[in-house]
Design an enzyme around this catalytic site. Structure first.
Site, PDB file in Angstrom:
ATOM      1  N   LYS A 135      18.970  -7.543  -0.894  1.00  0.00           N
ATOM      2  CA  LYS A 135      20.588  -8.206  -1.014  1.00  0.00           C
ATOM      3  C   LYS A 135      21.398  -6.469  -1.112  1.00  0.00           C
ATOM      4  O   LYS A 135      22.632  -7.130  -1.656  1.00  0.00           O
ATOM      5  CB  LYS A 135      19.892  -8.304  -2.735  1.00  0.00           C
ATOM      6  CG  LYS A 135      20.397  -8.957  -4.097  1.00  0.00           C
ATOM      7  CD  LYS A 135      19.443  -9.661  -4.691  1.00  0.00           C
ATOM      8  CE  LYS A 135      18.297 -10.464  -4.513  1.00  0.00           C
ATOM      9  NZ  LYS A 135      17.390 -10.889  -4.614  1.00  0.00           N
TER      10      LYS A 135
ATOM     11  N   HIS B 253      10.941  -9.945 -11.808  1.00  0.00           N
ATOM     12  CA  HIS B 253      11.704  -8.556 -12.318  1.00  0.00           C
ATOM     13  C   HIS B 253      11.569  -7.779 -12.881  1.00  0.00           C
ATOM     14  O   HIS B 253      11.902  -8.277 -14.235  1.00  0.00           O
ATOM     15  CB  HIS B 253      12.608  -8.891 -11.071  1.00  0.00           C
ATOM     16  CG  HIS B 253      13.242  -8.367 -10.177  1.00  0.00           C
ATOM     17  ND1 HIS B 253      13.619  -6.347 -11.144  1.00  0.00           N
ATOM     18  CD2 HIS B 253      13.961  -7.403  -9.243  1.00  0.00           C
ATOM     19  CE1 HIS B 253      13.843  -5.342  -9.771  1.00  0.00           C
ATOM     20  NE2 HIS B 253      13.750  -6.272  -9.019  1.00  0.00           N
TER      21      HIS B 253
ATOM     22  N   GLU C 148       9.255  -6.129  -4.350  1.00  0.00           N
ATOM     23  CA  GLU C 148       9.997  -6.581  -3.256  1.00  0.00           C
ATOM     24  C   GLU C 148      11.506  -5.049  -3.924  1.00  0.00           C
ATOM     25  O   GLU C 148      12.563  -5.888  -4.577  1.00  0.00           O
ATOM     26  CB  GLU C 148      11.326  -8.153  -4.009  1.00  0.00           C
ATOM     27  CG  GLU C 148       9.720  -8.668  -4.241  1.00  0.00           C
ATOM     28  CD  GLU C 148      10.577  -9.998  -4.783  1.00  0.00           C
ATOM     29  OE1 GLU C 148      11.452  -9.842  -5.967  1.00  0.00           O
ATOM     30  OE2 GLU C 148       9.705 -11.323  -5.928  1.00  0.00           O
TER      31      GLU C 148
END
Ligand SMILES: Cc1ncc(COP(=O)(O)O)c(C=O)c1O
Length: 375
Positions: A50, A178, A253
């Site tokens: 991203k 997250h 991540e």
């Protein structure tokens, strides 16, 4: 902050490629990946594409057996184009269309994320091929970007969702979360890991055996303020993972931590004017371009005139730095002390790899900065 290329090299690159340019150091990306890997030795680091979905980073991480976190079909295309083994990828967008699922599945990705009951039936046609991670929401008012507002099941509802998925015959591998991007404090990680331990135990009592924990991204970098070194930051996270999840597959991540220090912006002054007692500088890159992260990512980047690096800068005065478009919102720095600059002078923006080029537009037909891989 990583060392910048020398002024001579910067000038040579601008002479060759024009301005604005983003200098991408894949060596820096690899060093960041390695530093985080040392800090979290048991965790598989899936680089989140991203913030900077550039093939050069994907390829550089492939050389050190990296893993990847994808969220869209476009990101699938990037990793596929780099020849990445799909078993090294997970797909973590909690909300997907059937065509998104099929696109990733056709490539060979098997791990997907869900966070609500409406998403579960989408996986029924593929239930023999997919493993799911249940994403939890841990709201975080201290995060610069709180990603648990939009995504994640509320913790008290997680067990019921887990049971529902299991009852439908779906293979739930584990949980993910997250805690927010650019997390200055590691506290939320500790809270979330502790909660997940309880959830894994409760699920096991129901006969649902989970084998994977994904702790997401959020690892912070120093922009204009210093940050706890990553090994110190991760030490308590690591200890807790060792204690609570000794035999579980662990995933993270990270995006920003790898991408941000890897790119340096070089832009040039298009023009100047004196307005309301301030000197205004109009750059060839701005809020609609590489500085878009100032809006979307709430980020403040270091900003250095090249003359200051070269030691030739004159006296400083209160100035404003704006972008090239005809929009008055396109202003990046108000009340910044700068030496006098002339049209054509260069300015440097370190730490501009994450959520910059990725979210830049070409509004007013000012092209996005050219990414130049420098190593
Ligand atoms: C699902 C997911 N994973 C990872 C990331 C990367 O987070 P960060 O750049 O904070 O490490 C994001 C960022 O939005 C995300 O949405």
């Amino acid at each position: 902050m990583k060392p910048l290329p020398s002024p001579e090299k910067i000038r040579a690159l601008v002479a060759e490629h024009g301005s604005p340019i983003l200098l991408l150091s894949t060596r820096t990306a690899v060093a960041q990946y390695r530093a985080l890997q040392t800090a979290l030795p048991r965790v598989q680091l899936h680089y989140a594409l991203k913030p900077l979905p550039h093939p050069a980073i994907v390829t550089a991480l492939k050389a050190i057996d990296g893993w990847y976190d994808l969220a869209t079909a476009g990101e699938v295309d990037v990793v596929r184009g780099c020849g990445i083994d799909p078993s090294r990828c997970i797909h973590t967008h909690p909300i997907k269309r059937d065509k998104d699922i099929r696109y990733a599945l056709d490539y060979g990705v098997t791990h997907f994320v869900v966070d609500n009951p409406f998403e579960l039936p989408k996986f029924l046609p593929y239930k023999d091929k997919v493993r799911l991670l249940l994403r939890l929401s841990f709201r975080n008012k201290d995060a610069v970007c709180d990603l648990s507002l939009k995504f994640g099941v509320q913790p008290p509802e997680a067990l019921a969702l887990l049971r529902q998925a299991h009852g439908m015959g779906l293979d739930v591998a584990g949980t993910s979360f997250h805690c927010g991007s650019q997390l200055v404090s590691n506290q939320k990680f500790l809270e979330a890991i502790t909660f997940c331990r309880q959830l894994f135990t409760l699920a096991a009592l129901d006969g649902i055996i989970l084998d994977t924990l994904d702790i997401g991204g959020g690892f912070p970098v120093p922009y204009t303020e210093s940050m706890t070194p990553i090994d110190q930051y991760c030490a308590p996270i690591n200890d807790l993972l060792e204690h609570h999840f000794p035999n579980i597959r662990l995933i993270a991540e990270p995006g920003r931590f790898i991408a941000a220090p890897s790119m340096t912006l070089v832009s040039s002054v298009m023009g100047k004017s004196e307005r309301f007692g301030r000197m205004w500088y109009y750059l060839d890159d701005g809020l609609y371009g590489s500085f878009s992260g100032k809006l979307y990512d709430h980020c403040d980047y270091p900003f250095i005139p090249l003359s200051r690096i070269e030691g030739t800068a004159g006296p400083e005065r209160l100035s404003v730095v704006s972008g090239p478009t005809c929009d008055s919102i396109d202003v990046m720095y108000n009340d910044i002390m700068l030496p006098d600059m002339q049209p054509g002078d260069l300015v440097v923006g370190p730490m501009m790899g994450a959520y910059t080029w990725a979210s830049a537009t070409e509004f007013n037909f000012f092209p996005k900065a050219t990414v130049v891989v420098v190593d």
